[in-house]
Write an enzyme that holds these catalytic residues in place. Structure first.
Site, PDB file in Angstrom:
ATOM      1  N   TYR A 163      77.090  47.914  61.484  1.00  0.00           N
ATOM      2  CA  TYR A 163      75.904  48.410  60.774  1.00  0.00           C
ATOM      3  C   TYR A 163      76.193  49.767  60.136  1.00  0.00           C
ATOM      4  O   TYR A 163      75.876  49.993  58.955  1.00  0.00           O
ATOM      5  CB  TYR A 163      74.733  48.522  61.752  1.00  0.00           C
ATOM      6  CG  TYR A 163      73.489  49.124  61.142  1.00  0.00           C
ATOM      7  CD1 TYR A 163      72.719  48.394  60.237  1.00  0.00           C
ATOM      8  CD2 TYR A 163      73.082  50.414  61.478  1.00  0.00           C
ATOM      9  CE1 TYR A 163      71.583  48.940  59.680  1.00  0.00           C
ATOM     10  CE2 TYR A 163      71.944  50.958  60.919  1.00  0.00           C
ATOM     11  CZ  TYR A 163      71.191  50.220  60.024  1.00  0.00           C
ATOM     12  OH  TYR A 163      70.062  50.777  59.472  1.00  0.00           O
TER      13      TYR A 163
ATOM     14  N   SER B 285      70.645  55.080  56.353  1.00  0.00           N
ATOM     15  CA  SER B 285      70.384  55.299  57.773  1.00  0.00           C
ATOM     16  C   SER B 285      71.076  56.581  58.197  1.00  0.00           C
ATOM     17  O   SER B 285      72.019  57.032  57.532  1.00  0.00           O
ATOM     18  CB  SER B 285      70.925  54.123  58.599  1.00  0.00           C
ATOM     19  OG  SER B 285      70.862  54.397  59.989  1.00  0.00           O
TER      20      SER B 285
END
Length: 257
Positions: A145, A132
């Site tokens: 996350y 990500s």
């Protein structure tokens, strides 16, 4: 050349889009979905399009499901399954952090180890991890996350060097903000637990995620990485996210507190 590709997290988002996109191009795709209803839905969608698509049930946290998946011999593992839950560091329930790492890091690592060993013994193969933009920069209120994706980056960079002599390639794809629903539900998830205890910090202001991009851009980029024999180690989309990440990484060296 046709490739056999196993995709985790194929029940939604990028995984689903990449599975269908590769099947349309004639690749032998094993689309692995977390729960049985996703399996049923994706099989029906493939039938409606007349696509050859194998759909299996694979909760990456389940040893039973992983062992079932390891029966396949594949050319490419798209290690894509992941979850996100928001919340400030001071207030995050430890269970939330553990769950995120269990899926995004530990289960993904076991998938990479299982198929990576097959590939190393054969002398060929590719592992593509969904990281990500959050694995490259700071992300306040999404630290759990982001931390999991920083861990993914560490494993990927190490595996890239370790597996190169065995003919196995490793790459990351790093999405920014795309309209898959992943970011929206990740933010909303904080409301599940916020009111269950007194809080020192204020709730993150609810805001509309109205600057997300068309996911097809990322899906196309991922398909290119899976198909190509040569490509960048890291693929970030959109271009603005790549520029932002490089800028923030430079700024961290000069930041004072």
């Amino acid at each position: 050349m046709t490739k056999r590709v196993l995709i985790t997290g194929a029940g939604s988002g990028f995984g689903k889009g990449v599975a269908l996109g590769l099947a349309r191009k004639g690749h032998d795709v094993i689309a692995a979905c977390e729960i049985w209803p996703q399996v049923t839905e994706l099989r029906q969608l493939a039938r409606e399009e007349g696509l050859e698509l194998r759909v299996i049930k694979l909760d990456v946290r389940s040893q039973i499901d992983r062992d079932h998946a390891f029966q396949f011999e594949i050319d490419v593992l798209f290690n894509n399954a992941g979850i996100m839950e928001s919340g400030p560091v001071l207030e995050l329930p430890p269970q939330i952090v553990r769950d995120i790492f269990e899926t995004n890091v530990f289960a993904a690592l076991e998938m990479a180890q299982g198929f990576g060993k097959q590939m190393a013994q054969r002398g060929s193969g590719k592992i593509v991890w969904t990281s990500s933009i959050a694995g490259l920069v700071k992300v306040p209120w999404d630290s759990a996350y982001a931390a999991s994706k920083h861990a993914v980056e560490a494993f990927c960079s190490a595996m890239r060097e370790e597996l190169a002599p065995y003919g196995v390639k490793v790459a990351t794809v790093n999405p920014g903000a795309f309209r898959t629903g992943f970011n929206d539900t990740g933010m909303e998830s904080q409301d599940q637990w916020w009111g269950q205890a007194p809080r020192v910090m204020d709730h993150w202001p609810v805001r509309e995620l109205n600057k997300q991009h068309d996911p097809q851009e990322m899906i196309d980029a991922i398909i290119d990485v899976i198909e190509a024999d040569e490509h960048p180690y890291r693929t970030v989309r959109p271009a603005a996210a790549e520029e932002m990440a490089k800028r923030e990484q430079r700024e961290e060296w000069e930041r004072k507190v």
